[in-house]
Design an enzyme around this catalytic site. Sequence first.
Site, PDB file in Angstrom:
ATOM      1  N   CYS A  29       0.834  -1.208   0.000  1.00  0.00           N
ATOM      2  CA  CYS A  29       0.000   0.000   0.000  1.00  0.00           C
ATOM      3  C   CYS A  29       0.870   1.260   0.000  1.00  0.00           C
ATOM      4  O   CYS A  29       1.628   1.479   0.950  1.00  0.00           O
ATOM      5  CB  CYS A  29      -0.913  -0.070   1.227  1.00  0.00           C
ATOM      6  SG  CYS A  29      -1.543   1.501   1.815  1.00  0.00           S
ATOM      7  N   CYS A  32       0.411   3.731   2.872  1.00  0.00           N
ATOM      8  CA  CYS A  32       0.892   3.103   4.112  1.00  0.00           C
ATOM      9  C   CYS A  32       2.395   3.316   4.267  1.00  0.00           C
ATOM     10  O   CYS A  32       2.897   3.536   5.362  1.00  0.00           O
ATOM     11  CB  CYS A  32       0.604   1.600   4.113  1.00  0.00           C
ATOM     12  SG  CYS A  32      -1.143   1.208   4.044  1.00  0.00           S
TER      13      CYS A  32
END
Length: 104
Positions: A29, A32
């Site tokens: 991600c 992230c």
Amino acid sequence: MAAVALTKDSFQQNVESGVTLVDFWAPWCGPCKMQLPIIEELSEEMGAQAKIAKINVDEEPELASQFGVMSIPTLILFKDGQPVDKMVGLKSKDDLKSKIEGQL
């Protein structure tokens, strides 16, 4: 103090007392990856005042589903074992710090 990686086995004992910020993330991600250094920095700054933890949703899908994590990063703030705030998406260190301090 670095952010602690939690599993379903260690989760409860880590959030049951005090204030804990948990970052639900995954290695693939993009946002992230941007959130992680912020989380680590916050962990250093908060020291013993609050726990900062992270959960890899690929490795711990039960925890992600238990807390209704639909998109990542999702950050959930716990106080004495209960979720008190849920934030979805990339958050600044100042945002997170003020939310944590509001629960101390």
